[in-house]
Write a protein that holds these residues in place. Structure first.
Motif, PDB file in Angstrom:
ATOM      1  N   ASP A  92       3.749   3.840   0.521  1.00 30.50           N
ATOM      2  CA  ASP A  92       4.533   2.854   1.037  1.00 30.50           C
ATOM      3  C   ASP A  92       4.157   1.542   1.508  1.00 30.50           C
ATOM      4  OD1 ASP A  92       6.857   4.635   0.457  1.00 30.50           O
ATOM      5  OD2 ASP A  92       7.138   5.053   2.507  1.00 30.50           O
ATOM      6  N   GLN A  93       3.133   1.673   2.218  1.00 31.08           N
ATOM      7  CA  GLN A  93       2.589   0.254   2.458  1.00 31.08           C
ATOM      8  C   GLN A  93       1.858  -0.373   1.499  1.00 31.08           C
ATOM      9  OE1 GLN A  93       0.063   1.644   5.740  1.00 31.08           O
ATOM     10  NE2 GLN A  93       1.687   1.488   7.397  1.00 31.08           N
ATOM     11  N   ARG A  94       1.171   0.204   0.470  1.00 33.36           N
ATOM     12  CA  ARG A  94       0.434  -0.144  -0.724  1.00 33.36           C
ATOM     13  C   ARG A  94       1.192  -0.901  -1.515  1.00 33.36           C
ATOM     14  NH1 ARG A  94      -3.498   4.397  -2.872  1.00 33.36           N
ATOM     15  NH2 ARG A  94      -1.375   5.618  -2.196  1.00 33.36           N
ATOM     16  N   VAL A  95       2.489  -0.412  -1.644  1.00 31.42           N
ATOM     17  CA  VAL A  95       3.387  -1.007  -2.595  1.00 31.42           C
ATOM     18  C   VAL A  95       4.289  -1.936  -2.252  1.00 31.42           C
ATOM     19  CG1 VAL A  95       3.317   0.984  -4.414  1.00 31.42           C
ATOM     20  CG2 VAL A  95       5.270   0.777  -2.409  1.00 31.42           C
ATOM     21  N   GLU A  96       4.350  -2.173  -0.714  1.00 28.28           N
ATOM     22  CA  GLU A  96       5.221  -3.219  -0.095  1.00 28.28           C
ATOM     23  C   GLU A  96       4.673  -4.204   0.438  1.00 28.28           C
ATOM     24  OE1 GLU A  96       7.505  -1.064   2.734  1.00 28.28           O
ATOM     25  OE2 GLU A  96       8.329   0.026   1.339  1.00 28.28           O
ATOM     26  N   ARG A  97       3.373  -4.584  -0.061  1.00 30.16           N
ATOM     27  CA  ARG A  97       2.585  -5.608   0.373  1.00 30.16           C
ATOM     28  C   ARG A  97       3.139  -6.931  -0.308  1.00 30.16           C
ATOM     29  NH1 ARG A  97      -2.787  -3.367  -1.662  1.00 30.16           N
ATOM     30  NH2 ARG A  97      -2.367  -4.807  -3.503  1.00 30.16           N
ATOM     31  N   PRO A  98       3.554  -8.189   0.428  1.00 33.11           N
ATOM     32  CA  PRO A  98       4.031  -9.343  -0.035  1.00 33.11           C
ATOM     33  C   PRO A  98       3.292  -9.663  -1.177  1.00 33.11           C
ATOM     34  CG  PRO A  98       4.013  -9.273   2.191  1.00 33.11           C
ATOM     35  CD  PRO A  98       3.229  -7.899   1.872  1.00 33.11           C
ATOM     36  N   THR A 142      -0.858   0.843  -8.728  1.00 25.80           N
ATOM     37  CA  THR A 142      -1.005   1.386  -7.565  1.00 25.80           C
ATOM     38  C   THR A 142      -0.255   2.753  -7.540  1.00 25.80           C
ATOM     39  OG1 THR A 142      -1.551  -0.575  -6.484  1.00 25.80           O
ATOM     40  CG2 THR A 142      -0.554   1.464  -5.114  1.00 25.80           C
ATOM     41  N   LEU A 181       2.279  -8.796  -4.156  1.00 20.73           N
ATOM     42  CA  LEU A 181       1.534  -7.880  -4.950  1.00 20.73           C
ATOM     43  C   LEU A 181       2.053  -7.949  -6.297  1.00 20.73           C
ATOM     44  CD1 LEU A 181      -0.311  -5.501  -5.201  1.00 20.73           C
ATOM     45  CD2 LEU A 181       1.619  -4.001  -4.807  1.00 20.73           C
ATOM     46  N   ASP A 197      -0.199  -4.865 -10.535  1.00 21.58           N
ATOM     47  CA  ASP A 197      -1.077  -4.023  -9.464  1.00 21.58           C
ATOM     48  C   ASP A 197      -0.203  -3.122  -8.702  1.00 21.58           C
ATOM     49  OD1 ASP A 197      -3.035  -5.626  -9.998  1.00 21.58           O
ATOM     50  OD2 ASP A 197      -2.839  -6.976  -8.317  1.00 21.58           O
ATOM     51  N   LEU A 198       1.316  -3.261  -8.920  1.00 24.30           N
ATOM     52  CA  LEU A 198       2.184  -2.355  -8.253  1.00 24.30           C
ATOM     53  C   LEU A 198       2.165  -1.248  -9.139  1.00 24.30           C
ATOM     54  CD1 LEU A 198       5.528  -2.787  -6.329  1.00 24.30           C
ATOM     55  CD2 LEU A 198       5.459  -1.555  -8.423  1.00 24.30           C
TER      56      LEU A 198
END
Length: 124
Positions: free
Chosen positions: A2-8, A18, A10, A14-15
């Motif tokens: 969740d944290q990796r795909v919710e980076r502002p 991931t 992104l 890359d999403l």
């Protein structure tokens, strides 16, 4: 995940990478298994549905996306517009072509189930 795909900020590419790599071992797509069956009276061969599904993992799908991308990049065909998929019946192969497109056009993502559950919203 969740944290990796919710980076502002992104980027979409890359999403997608991931998610595809993070869920590489999980089933992404399935289609009903079939086998050819010939009618003894007419000689006509059709596909008979079997009682199972053939599945493709996110990792296998991502490998196909990469292969398709490489093929289109290194072997251009005049008249074939990159960014536009082939038409045809819904199938696992078409999802790989759609997914390959990436960029800002995310229509190819609609064939995949959401791999990350939506977060519960707090009361406000």
């Amino acid at each position: 995940m969740d944290q990796r795909v919710e980076r502002p900020g992104l980027p979409l590419a890359d999403l997608v990478a991931t998610v595809m790599e993070g869920y590489a071992d999980r089933p992404a797509l399935g289609e009903r298994a079939t086998e050819p069956a010939t009618d003894p009276d007419t000689g006509r061969t059709t596909l008979r549905l079997l009682a199972r599904f053939d599945t493709l993992t996110y990792g296998e799908l991502w490998d196909r996306v990469g292969a398709e991308t490489s093929e289109w990049r290194h072997h251009p065909v005049p008249g074939r517009a990159c960014g536009r998929s082939a038409t045809g019946p819904a199938a696992v192969e078409n999802v790989a072509v759609e997914q390959r497109r990436g960029g800002d056009d995310n229509r190819g993502l609609t064939a995949l189930p959401p791999p990350v559950a939506p977060r519960a919203r707090g009361r406000g």
